[in-house]
Design a protein around this motif. Sequence first.
Motif, short mmCIF file in Angstrom:
data_model
loop_
_atom_site.label_atom_id
_atom_site.label_comp_id
_atom_site.label_asym_id
_atom_site.label_seq_id
_atom_site.Cartn_x
_atom_site.Cartn_y
_atom_site.Cartn_z
N GLU A 41 0.89 -1.24 -0.01
CA GLU A 41 -0.01 -0.10 0.02
C GLU A 41 0.83 1.27 -0.03
O GLU A 41 2.15 1.15 0.53
N THR A 42 0.16 2.33 -0.58
CA THR A 42 1.05 3.54 -0.44
C THR A 42 0.31 4.77 0.05
O THR A 42 -0.87 4.91 -0.20
N THR A 43 0.77 5.53 0.73
CA THR A 43 0.20 6.78 1.18
C THR A 43 0.88 7.85 0.68
O THR A 43 2.28 8.13 0.80
N ALA A 44 0.28 8.94 -0.04
CA ALA A 44 0.99 9.99 -0.70
C ALA A 44 0.28 11.32 -0.55
O ALA A 44 -0.90 11.30 -0.82
N GLU A 45 0.87 12.26 -0.17
CA GLU A 45 0.52 13.47 -0.04
C GLU A 45 1.08 14.24 -1.25
O GLU A 45 2.07 14.56 -1.38
N LEU A 46 -0.07 14.81 -2.02
CA LEU A 46 0.20 15.28 -3.42
C LEU A 46 0.15 16.67 -3.70
O LEU A 46 0.09 17.24 -4.63
N SER A 47 -0.13 17.36 -2.63
CA SER A 47 -0.36 18.77 -2.58
C SER A 47 1.01 19.41 -3.34
O SER A 47 0.89 20.26 -4.35
N ASP A 48 2.11 19.21 -2.58
CA ASP A 48 3.37 19.72 -3.33
C ASP A 48 3.80 19.34 -4.46
O ASP A 48 4.07 20.08 -5.54
N ILE A 49 3.47 18.27 -5.01
CA ILE A 49 3.52 17.41 -6.34
C ILE A 49 2.76 18.37 -7.20
O ILE A 49 3.35 18.78 -8.42
N LEU A 50 1.45 18.40 -7.02
CA LEU A 50 0.70 18.98 -7.76
C LEU A 50 0.97 20.49 -8.19
O LEU A 50 0.87 20.98 -9.27
N SER A 51 1.26 21.15 -6.90
CA SER A 51 1.68 22.52 -7.08
C SER A 51 2.98 22.42 -8.32
O SER A 51 2.91 23.63 -9.03
N ARG A 52 3.87 21.63 -7.96
CA ARG A 52 5.12 21.68 -8.96
C ARG A 52 4.93 21.49 -10.26
O ARG A 52 5.72 21.88 -11.29
N ILE A 53 3.85 20.63 -10.77
CA ILE A 53 3.50 20.42 -12.12
C ILE A 53 2.31 21.09 -12.71
O ILE A 53 1.81 20.69 -13.96
N GLY A 54 2.27 22.14 -12.02
CA GLY A 54 1.16 23.43 -12.68
C GLY A 54 0.01 23.49 -12.14
O GLY A 54 -0.84 24.50 -12.59
N LEU A 55 -0.22 23.16 -10.99
CA LEU A 55 -1.50 23.51 -10.28
C LEU A 55 -1.43 24.29 -9.04
O LEU A 55 -2.12 24.26 -8.08
N GLU A 56 -0.26 24.99 -8.97
CA GLU A 56 -0.15 25.85 -7.85
C GLU A 56 -1.25 26.85 -7.53
O GLU A 56 -1.58 27.31 -6.18
#
Length: 406
Positions: A303-318
Amino acid sequence: MNKIKLFAGALTFMTTMAPPIHAYAATASHAELNAAEKNIDLDKSVNLQNSINLTDEIAKENQDSNIMFSPTSLNFALGMIAEGAKGETKNALNEYLGTDDFAAYARKYMNVIKSYNTEDENYGYTSKLKIADALWVNRGLTLQDQFQKNAEDNFEAEAEILDFSDKENTCNTINAWCNENTDGLIPEIMKPDMLNENSELCLTNSLYFESGWSQDPWDVSDEKEKFGDNEETKYMTSIGDNYYENDAATAFEKYYANNLSFIGILPKAEGDFTLDELDIEGLLESEPEYDEVNCKMPKLNFETTAELSDILSRIGLENVFSDDADFSGIADKAVHVSSVLQKTKLELDENGTKAAAVTAVTMECMSAMDTDPIIKDVELTRPFAFLIYDSANEEVLFMGKVLTVQ
């Protein structure tokens, strides 16, 4: 036939002030969809590249672990909030999703997947692919009529009002919905400490897949063999349905009973790799010569737990996380996304697979043939990548990277 339960993805969006709203998405047949919604402009290349970028970023933050991510579940959740976005916020979401009308695609795809739900049972698994959506609104927040209508019409999302000040009850209600819509694979997405005085709206999406293999179960070896340099495991072997190859990787495709597929991807170079380096789009378009493909891979359970906020910000959704976000089409208060959390789980063996994903998004107030047969072998006996794929609709339901069999 081996059956695989593909994983259920649930995406949760929390925004500022509003009563909770449930949304359940239905599915339909290919014929129904093709009639009126044939030409939906959605850039699948953009979708795939964003999925690869996110998977690589998640892998970078979990360098010694297997990881799995559900692009479909995240896209449905982002597609719902895009219905209430305006200006630069709407443009950023449209660019990420590869379309300016994801709602039309969502409505179509939920109709299409009806045909994947045959309820036929094989080796203990039933053929299912189900999507559900829900809106949970904090008491005192008013949703815009058009947003609520779009969520209901396009995502089949039901709305329910909750008292977010009662954190435990709010979480229990949302978690019960996740548990039900993922057949128990994701029993919990919300915890009380994820709610604060500014939390107002929570949007959830779930994705659940289950199916047996289209052929007999895989054979399982009695003895352990090496995986990578330092581990040992018992392998499964079978004959695959398709073989792919480019300069960076080889891959096999193995169909499920409902015509979805598992694609195991082996990098040609040993050692660490990124999915971006494998040119997956080119790989899936390749047409190498072969007569048969022999498949070999380990059982999987992680299983995986991932906080995606920073990643999404870096790829254009800031923008969606900033005070400049414009979600005025969602509710009567100014809100922005404060966090995006996804949990996934995968169990794959010779008889089938279970997989689930839950994403929580919190929104807050702002301030040619040879004579001899060509036999190909793809042996996943060292770190590899994989997809669970709907090739008919070019939809990557799940994408992952396996580094260990422990």
